[in-house]
Scaffold this motif. Sequence first.
Motif, PDB file in Angstrom:
ATOM      1  N   ILE A 133      15.466  -3.903  -3.683  1.00 54.44           N
ATOM      2  CA  ILE A 133      15.824  -2.791  -4.564  1.00 54.44           C
ATOM      3  C   ILE A 133      15.258  -1.482  -4.036  1.00 54.44           C
ATOM      4  CG2 ILE A 133      15.493  -1.830  -6.875  1.00 54.44           C
ATOM      5  CD1 ILE A 133      15.589  -4.686  -7.953  1.00 54.44           C
ATOM      6  N   THR A 134      14.026  -1.538  -3.543  1.00 55.08           N
ATOM      7  CA  THR A 134      13.390  -0.346  -2.974  1.00 55.08           C
ATOM      8  C   THR A 134      14.199   0.186  -1.794  1.00 55.08           C
ATOM      9  OG1 THR A 134      11.172  -1.063  -3.657  1.00 55.08           O
ATOM     10  CG2 THR A 134      11.305   0.530  -1.856  1.00 55.08           C
ATOM     11  N   LEU A 135      14.639  -0.711  -0.926  1.00 55.56           N
ATOM     12  CA  LEU A 135      15.405  -0.301   0.244  1.00 55.56           C
ATOM     13  C   LEU A 135      16.782   0.239  -0.147  1.00 55.56           C
ATOM     14  CD1 LEU A 135      14.500  -3.250   2.643  1.00 55.56           C
ATOM     15  CD2 LEU A 135      13.753  -0.883   2.857  1.00 55.56           C
ATOM     16  N   GLN A 136      17.373  -0.326  -1.176  1.00 58.03           N
ATOM     17  CA  GLN A 136      18.711   0.088  -1.598  1.00 58.03           C
ATOM     18  C   GLN A 136      18.695   1.424  -2.349  1.00 58.03           C
ATOM     19  OE1 GLN A 136      20.313  -3.195  -3.876  1.00 58.03           O
ATOM     20  NE2 GLN A 136      20.098  -4.627  -2.167  1.00 58.03           N
ATOM     21  N   THR A 137      17.740   1.562  -3.271  1.00 54.55           N
ATOM     22  CA  THR A 137      17.732   2.744  -4.139  1.00 54.55           C
ATOM     23  C   THR A 137      16.887   3.890  -3.595  1.00 54.55           C
ATOM     24  OG1 THR A 137      15.806   1.998  -5.421  1.00 54.55           O
ATOM     25  CG2 THR A 137      17.990   1.237  -6.149  1.00 54.55           C
ATOM     26  N   LYS A 138      16.005   3.569  -2.631  1.00 55.21           N
ATOM     27  CA  LYS A 138      15.054   4.538  -2.072  1.00 55.21           C
ATOM     28  C   LYS A 138      14.026   5.000  -3.110  1.00 55.21           C
ATOM     29  CE  LYS A 138      17.272   4.306   1.783  1.00 55.21           C
ATOM     30  NZ  LYS A 138      16.736   3.445   2.867  1.00 55.21           N
ATOM     31  N   LYS A 139      13.893   4.236  -4.193  1.00 62.39           N
ATOM     32  CA  LYS A 139      12.839   4.452  -5.184  1.00 62.39           C
ATOM     33  C   LYS A 139      11.990   3.189  -5.235  1.00 62.39           C
ATOM     34  CE  LYS A 139      15.413   7.732  -8.061  1.00 62.39           C
ATOM     35  NZ  LYS A 139      16.031   7.979  -9.401  1.00 62.39           N
ATOM     36  N   VAL A 140      10.674   3.357  -5.086  1.00 61.06           N
ATOM     37  CA  VAL A 140       9.797   2.203  -4.934  1.00 61.06           C
ATOM     38  C   VAL A 140       9.771   1.367  -6.200  1.00 61.06           C
ATOM     39  CG1 VAL A 140       7.451   1.433  -4.455  1.00 61.06           C
ATOM     40  CG2 VAL A 140       8.395   3.413  -3.234  1.00 61.06           C
ATOM     41  N   THR A 141      10.022   0.075  -6.032  1.00 58.29           N
ATOM     42  CA  THR A 141      10.051  -0.892  -7.125  1.00 58.29           C
ATOM     43  C   THR A 141       9.058  -2.002  -6.841  1.00 58.29           C
ATOM     44  OG1 THR A 141      12.366  -0.414  -7.628  1.00 58.29           O
ATOM     45  CG2 THR A 141      11.511  -2.523  -8.387  1.00 58.29           C
ATOM     46  N   PHE A 142       8.347  -2.421  -7.870  1.00 62.78           N
ATOM     47  CA  PHE A 142       7.321  -3.452  -7.746  1.00 62.78           C
ATOM     48  C   PHE A 142       7.660  -4.656  -8.625  1.00 62.78           C
ATOM     49  CE2 PHE A 142       5.153   0.668  -7.205  1.00 62.78           C
ATOM     50  CZ  PHE A 142       4.557   0.489  -5.973  1.00 62.78           C
ATOM     51  N   TRP A 143       6.849  -5.703  -8.441  1.00 60.11           N
ATOM     52  CA  TRP A 143       6.836  -6.831  -9.360  1.00 60.11           C
ATOM     53  C   TRP A 143       5.551  -6.738 -10.178  1.00 60.11           C
ATOM     54  CZ3 TRP A 143       9.830 -10.417 -11.490  1.00 60.11           C
ATOM     55  CH2 TRP A 143       9.222 -11.447 -12.195  1.00 60.11           C
TER      56      TRP A 143
ATOM     57  N   ILE B 133       0.861  -1.180   0.000  1.00 66.22           N
ATOM     58  CA  ILE B 133       0.000   0.000   0.000  1.00 66.22           C
ATOM     59  C   ILE B 133       0.897   1.230   0.000  1.00 66.22           C
ATOM     60  CG2 ILE B 133      -1.785   1.263   1.256  1.00 66.22           C
ATOM     61  CD1 ILE B 133      -2.456  -1.504   2.595  1.00 66.22           C
ATOM     62  N   ILE B 134       0.734   2.092  -0.995  1.00 69.25           N
ATOM     63  CA  ILE B 134       1.587   3.265  -1.126  1.00 69.25           C
ATOM     64  C   ILE B 134       0.857   4.488  -0.577  1.00 69.25           C
ATOM     65  CG2 ILE B 134       3.002   4.626  -2.687  1.00 69.25           C
ATOM     66  CD1 ILE B 134       3.723   1.630  -2.522  1.00 69.25           C
ATOM     67  N   GLN B 135       1.470   5.125   0.411  1.00 67.50           N
ATOM     68  CA  GLN B 135       0.872   6.275   1.094  1.00 67.50           C
ATOM     69  C   GLN B 135       1.814   7.471   1.024  1.00 67.50           C
ATOM     70  OE1 GLN B 135       0.795   6.212   5.428  1.00 67.50           O
ATOM     71  NE2 GLN B 135      -1.271   7.063   5.447  1.00 67.50           N
ATOM     72  N   ASP B 136       1.258   8.641   0.712  1.00 66.70           N
ATOM     73  CA  ASP B 136       2.050   9.863   0.733  1.00 66.70           C
ATOM     74  C   ASP B 136       2.428  10.166   2.186  1.00 66.70           C
ATOM     75  OD1 ASP B 136       2.718  12.741   0.901  1.00 66.70           O
ATOM     76  OD2 ASP B 136       2.131  12.807  -1.205  1.00 66.70           O
ATOM     77  N   ALA B 137       3.712  10.296   2.454  1.00 68.39           N
ATOM     78  CA  ALA B 137       4.177  10.492   3.828  1.00 68.39           C
ATOM     79  C   ALA B 137       3.736  11.823   4.410  1.00 68.39           C
ATOM     80  CB  ALA B 137       5.704  10.384   3.874  1.00 68.39           C
ATOM     81  N   GLU B 138       3.452  12.809   3.565  1.00 68.47           N
ATOM     82  CA  GLU B 138       3.080  14.134   4.056  1.00 68.47           C
ATOM     83  C   GLU B 138       1.572  14.330   4.116  1.00 68.47           C
ATOM     84  OE1 GLU B 138       5.164  16.920   1.605  1.00 68.47           O
ATOM     85  OE2 GLU B 138       7.062  16.621   2.668  1.00 68.47           O
ATOM     86  N   THR B 139       0.865  13.965   3.046  1.00 70.98           N
ATOM     87  CA  THR B 139      -0.580  14.188   3.026  1.00 70.98           C
ATOM     88  C   THR B 139      -1.354  13.067   3.703  1.00 70.98           C
ATOM     89  OG1 THR B 139      -0.944  13.043   0.913  1.00 70.98           O
ATOM     90  CG2 THR B 139      -0.325  15.379   0.810  1.00 70.98           C
ATOM     91  N   LYS B 140      -0.709  11.892   3.859  1.00 75.02           N
ATOM     92  CA  LYS B 140      -1.316  10.686   4.429  1.00 75.02           C
ATOM     93  C   LYS B 140      -2.334  10.034   3.491  1.00 75.02           C
ATOM     94  CE  LYS B 140       1.054  11.818   8.010  1.00 75.02           C
ATOM     95  NZ  LYS B 140       2.409  11.254   8.180  1.00 75.02           N
ATOM     96  N   ASN B 141      -2.449  10.527   2.261  1.00 72.52           N
ATOM     97  CA  ASN B 141      -3.373   9.931   1.306  1.00 72.52           C
ATOM     98  C   ASN B 141      -2.784   8.657   0.718  1.00 72.52           C
ATOM     99  OD1 ASN B 141      -5.274  12.044   1.548  1.00 72.52           O
ATOM    100  ND2 ASN B 141      -4.139  13.300   0.088  1.00 72.52           N
TER     101      ASN B 141
ATOM    102  N   HIS C 170       9.624   8.305  -3.922  1.00 71.10           N
ATOM    103  CA  HIS C 170      10.825   8.297  -3.097  1.00 71.10           C
ATOM    104  C   HIS C 170      10.497   7.758  -1.707  1.00 71.10           C
ATOM    105  CE1 HIS C 170      13.114  10.559  -6.094  1.00 71.10           C
ATOM    106  NE2 HIS C 170      12.002  11.253  -6.291  1.00 71.10           N
ATOM    107  N   LEU C 171      11.197   6.715  -1.327  1.00 68.80           N
ATOM    108  CA  LEU C 171      10.907   6.002  -0.087  1.00 68.80           C
ATOM    109  C   LEU C 171      11.198   6.845   1.147  1.00 68.80           C
ATOM    110  CD1 LEU C 171      10.129   3.303   1.290  1.00 68.80           C
ATOM    111  CD2 LEU C 171      12.571   2.724   1.241  1.00 68.80           C
ATOM    112  N   VAL C 172      10.240   6.851   2.077  1.00 68.27           N
ATOM    113  CA  VAL C 172      10.424   7.475   3.389  1.00 68.27           C
ATOM    114  C   VAL C 172      10.499   6.401   4.474  1.00 68.27           C
ATOM    115  CG1 VAL C 172       9.394   8.989   5.129  1.00 68.27           C
ATOM    116  CG2 VAL C 172       9.278   9.612   2.699  1.00 68.27           C
TER     117      VAL C 172
ATOM    118  N   VAL D  36       3.947   1.408   2.576  1.00 67.29           N
ATOM    119  CA  VAL D  36       5.126   2.096   2.056  1.00 67.29           C
ATOM    120  C   VAL D  36       4.831   3.590   2.011  1.00 67.29           C
ATOM    121  CG1 VAL D  36       6.791   2.222   0.171  1.00 67.29           C
ATOM    122  CG2 VAL D  36       5.613   0.056   0.658  1.00 67.29           C
ATOM    123  N   LYS D  37       5.538   4.361   2.832  1.00 66.18           N
ATOM    124  CA  LYS D  37       5.349   5.806   2.872  1.00 66.18           C
ATOM    125  C   LYS D  37       6.367   6.474   1.949  1.00 66.18           C
ATOM    126  CE  LYS D  37       3.487   5.676   7.564  1.00 66.18           C
ATOM    127  NZ  LYS D  37       3.581   6.186   8.942  1.00 66.18           N
ATOM    128  N   VAL D  38       5.866   7.385   1.104  1.00 68.90           N
ATOM    129  CA  VAL D  38       6.701   7.932   0.041  1.00 68.90           C
ATOM    130  C   VAL D  38       6.491   9.433  -0.126  1.00 68.90           C
ATOM    131  CG1 VAL D  38       6.511   5.735  -1.209  1.00 68.90           C
ATOM    132  CG2 VAL D  38       4.965   7.621  -1.798  1.00 68.90           C
TER     133      VAL D  38
END
Length: 213
Positions: A37-47, A15-23, A66-68, A81-83
Amino acid sequence: MNVDFDKMGGLVPAIIQDAETKNVLMLGYMNNEALDITLQTKKVTFWSRSRQCLWTKGETSGHYLHLVDIAVDCDNDTLLVKVIPDGPTCHTGTDTCWGEKNERNPILFLSELQRFIEQRHEEMPENSYTTRLFRDGINKIAQKVGEEAVETIIEACNGNREKVIYEGSDLLYHLLVMLTEEGLRIEDLAQQLQERHDPEWDKRRRTEKANHQ
């Protein structure tokens, strides 16, 4: 982080959530490699279940996520996943995959502002108005709250909406300072108001008052 990828055949919903708006922005799926990959690059990656391959959100559009922070749920099979998003999240061009605007609720800023005020209270930097208020003590702070309340009332009686907003903002700020000095937060007031919103609240309050007499 202990994630049970085996439960659903190697994938877990993310679940992808905006870290600032909480949406909530979108729902994707990750396997173990996508999470790494997400943890290493700080850019969210999916399958991608349709293409059967890894994909980094934004690699085509430039709208990266961008991963928070990442949290796993109580069953270890769902990720939150807060981004911070770079622009719209949905491939259709909307802010979210549900067609909603990813707008920040201004009310949330009150909590953020009080965290800033609490930091001032802790660090007490020089040349800060907030620091000066704390050094003046609770009596002076309370006096400022009273002054700003009066000024807000005057502007309301004069029918000047812009000045009501201006003076009301001053009132809220000084109220947050006073709450911080007292070891309280704006959420404590919100909780009290929420309790009062219950139709049974006044009845319970009268009962408690009678029991203490």
